[in-house]
Enzyme design. Structure first.
Site, mmCIF file in Angstrom:
data_model
loop_
_atom_site.group_PDB
_atom_site.id
_atom_site.type_symbol
_atom_site.label_atom_id
_atom_site.label_comp_id
_atom_site.label_asym_id
_atom_site.label_seq_id
_atom_site.Cartn_x
_atom_site.Cartn_y
_atom_site.Cartn_z
ATOM 1 N N HIS A 143 5.328 -12.596 -0.334
ATOM 2 C CA HIS A 143 4.299 -12.170 0.638
ATOM 3 C C HIS A 143 2.968 -12.046 -0.113
ATOM 4 O O HIS A 143 2.760 -11.096 -0.864
ATOM 5 C CB HIS A 143 4.672 -10.822 1.262
ATOM 6 N N HIS A 163 -1.479 -12.817 0.037
ATOM 7 C CA HIS A 163 -2.722 -13.227 0.700
ATOM 8 C C HIS A 163 -3.596 -13.946 -0.321
ATOM 9 O O HIS A 163 -4.055 -13.337 -1.289
ATOM 10 C CB HIS A 163 -3.477 -12.018 1.236
ATOM 11 N N ASN A 205 -3.172 -15.211 7.759
ATOM 12 C CA ASN A 205 -4.170 -14.449 8.525
ATOM 13 C C ASN A 205 -5.597 -14.720 8.057
ATOM 14 O O ASN A 205 -6.354 -13.813 7.725
ATOM 15 C CB ASN A 205 -3.855 -12.941 8.513
ATOM 16 N N LYS A 257 4.918 -16.171 10.816
ATOM 17 C CA LYS A 257 4.547 -14.771 10.633
ATOM 18 C C LYS A 257 4.158 -14.130 11.959
ATOM 19 O O LYS A 257 3.308 -14.649 12.684
ATOM 20 C CB LYS A 257 3.354 -14.692 9.663
ATOM 21 N N HIS A 290 5.267 -8.241 10.404
ATOM 22 C CA HIS A 290 4.506 -7.037 10.065
ATOM 23 C C HIS A 290 5.000 -5.955 11.014
ATOM 24 O O HIS A 290 4.655 -5.952 12.195
ATOM 25 C CB HIS A 290 2.995 -7.266 10.231
ATOM 26 N N HIS A 320 6.956 -5.738 3.705
ATOM 27 C CA HIS A 320 6.370 -4.526 3.122
ATOM 28 C C HIS A 320 6.880 -3.244 3.765
ATOM 29 O O HIS A 320 6.113 -2.464 4.329
ATOM 30 C CB HIS A 320 4.842 -4.573 3.106
ATOM 31 N N LEU A 336 -2.137 -1.512 4.560
ATOM 32 C CA LEU A 336 -1.270 -1.365 5.731
ATOM 33 C C LEU A 336 0.008 -2.150 5.522
ATOM 34 O O LEU A 336 -0.063 -3.278 5.048
ATOM 35 C CB LEU A 336 -1.995 -1.863 6.987
ATOM 36 N N ASP A 396 2.277 -8.505 -1.293
ATOM 37 C CA ASP A 396 1.220 -8.238 -0.308
ATOM 38 C C ASP A 396 -0.114 -8.038 -1.018
ATOM 39 O O ASP A 396 -0.956 -7.264 -0.565
ATOM 40 C CB ASP A 396 1.566 -7.019 0.565
ATOM 41 N N HIS A 436 -9.844 -7.844 -1.270
ATOM 42 C CA HIS A 436 -11.094 -7.715 -0.510
ATOM 43 C C HIS A 436 -12.169 -7.414 -1.553
ATOM 44 O O HIS A 436 -11.892 -6.684 -2.522
ATOM 45 C CB HIS A 436 -11.043 -6.545 0.469
ATOM 46 N N ALA A 465 -8.138 -2.786 4.588
ATOM 47 C CA ALA A 465 -6.812 -2.469 4.049
ATOM 48 C C ALA A 465 -6.371 -3.545 3.067
ATOM 49 O O ALA A 465 -6.506 -4.728 3.357
ATOM 50 C CB ALA A 465 -5.802 -2.375 5.188
#
Ligand code: DOR
Ligand code: ZN
Length: 347
Positions: A13, A15, A41, A99, A136, A174, A219, A247, A251, A263
């Site tokens: 998982h 990003h 996402n 997802k 999620h 998660h 999150l 996860d 950012h 988050a």
């Protein structure tokens, strides 16, 4: 000096984002992980097979020369997703999962699912073709307390979905609660969970006691200590239903350190180091390979990696950079808050 050699780990998982952020973070994951389930996402989200094909190209272009890192693509489920397109993308090998974001649950989840009846046909098709669903697992309802959203989701959404689609293979991503751990353990087949590095390390006091720490805000939000201990026990147990999904969710600092901060914890850089420390503390170094390198591929029905990675225990604590630069600004690296003695050597 202590040395532990394991089959190369995967991140189930992750990003990776896009553009300048992708360029900065893809090499960081590729330095330790052989493969990763890449979250869809983006803005706009990765919904169709064509979107995934193009995104995969951008990920590959962001890797260092000679890297063998393999991005395992996913599609973002919307109420208008096309089951034929999903099936084609799965059968070609392009995607490894779909997802599900409940609409409004987290970052860029606005296009997610509100009415679960509308995606029933897709779940049936996925069950037929053996394509896993990553979930999620939080109720996206402002009337539900943020600390209860995972447990409520299990009862009101996940369990009914599983009852209706017993053949659908699901990864509850998660997991942050003992209820989540217990629920996964109660299932004989078809259900697994990813656990993040940071949820094994922080509880909600780390975010809120003695000052608000935006770099620990993610999150699902970290819960009370008893939940963290349940997660650690599951992760270090060797139970094949639990595996690593960092996860890692970068950012830029200005987006985190804001009156309404985003988050996400950026853990890709030091996850393996921290996990070695955690598993050592739990006297479970023997189970680290299962958690990071074996249980995930087994659930996804993929071969384990051929390459290996060494973790080496140093005499002095290892220093990590406080942040990494990107063209958009710095991204703070997750600080576990305790000394970590393990370094990583990819072989
Ligand atoms: O903390 C999180 N960050 N949780 C998510 O579910 C999404 C992620 C992100 O994309 O930033
Ligand atoms: Zn995520």
């Amino acid at each position: 000096m202590e040395r532990l050699e394991i089959i190369s780990p995967d991140d189930w998982h992750l990003h990776l984002r896009d553009g300048a952020m992708l360029k900065a973070v893809a090499p960081v994951s590729a330095a330790h992980f052989s493969r990763a389930i890449v979250m869809p996402n983006l803005v706009p989200p990765v919904v169709t097979g064509d979107d995934a094909r193009r995104y995969r190209e951008r990920v590959l272009a962001a890797l260092p020369e000679g890297s063998t890192f393999e991005p395992l693509m996913t599609l973002y489920l919307t109420e208008d997703s096309d089951p034929d397109d999903i099936e084609t993308a799965a059968k070609s090998g392009l995607i490894k999962a779909v997802k599900l974001y409940p609409a409004g649950a987290t970052t860029n989840s606005q296009s997610g699912v509100q009415n679960f009846d509308k995606v029933r046909g897709i779940f049936e098709r996925m069950a037929e073709i053996g394509l896993p669903l990553c979930i999620h697992g939080e109720i996206a309802d402002n009337d539900i307390d943020i600390f209860d959203r995972e447990a409520e989701f299990i009862e009101h959404v996940l369990d009914p979905v599983r009852q209706t689609n017993p053949e659908l293979r699901i990864i509850m991503e998660h997991v942050t609660t003992s209820q989540g751990i217990d629920y996964v353990k109660s299932a004989e087949t078809g259900l697994a969970a990813t656990l993040t590095t940071h949820h094994l390390v922080i509880n909600r006091n780390h975010i809120l006691a003695g000052g608000i720490r935006p770099h620990y805000y993610c999150l699902p939000i970290a819960k009370r200590e008893s939940h963290r201990l349940a997660l650690r026990a599951a992760a270090t147990s060797g139970d094949p239903r639990f595996f690593l999904g960092t996860d890692s969710a970068p950012h830029i600092d200005t987006a985190k350190q804001s009156s309404c901060g985003c988050a996400g914890c950026f853990t890709a850089l030091n996850s393996m180091n921290i996990l070695a420390q955690v598993f050592e503390e739990e006297q479970a170094l023997d189970n680290l390979e299962a958690f990071t390198s074996l249980n995930g591929p087994q659930f996804y029905r993929l071969p384990a990696n051929q390459t290996r990675l060494s973790l080496v225990k140093q005499k002095e604590p290892v220093g990590f950079p406080t942040n990494i630069p990107t063209d958009g600004g710095p991204v703070t690296v997750f600080d576990p808050g305790f000394p970590v003695f393990w370094t990583v050597e990819a072989t």
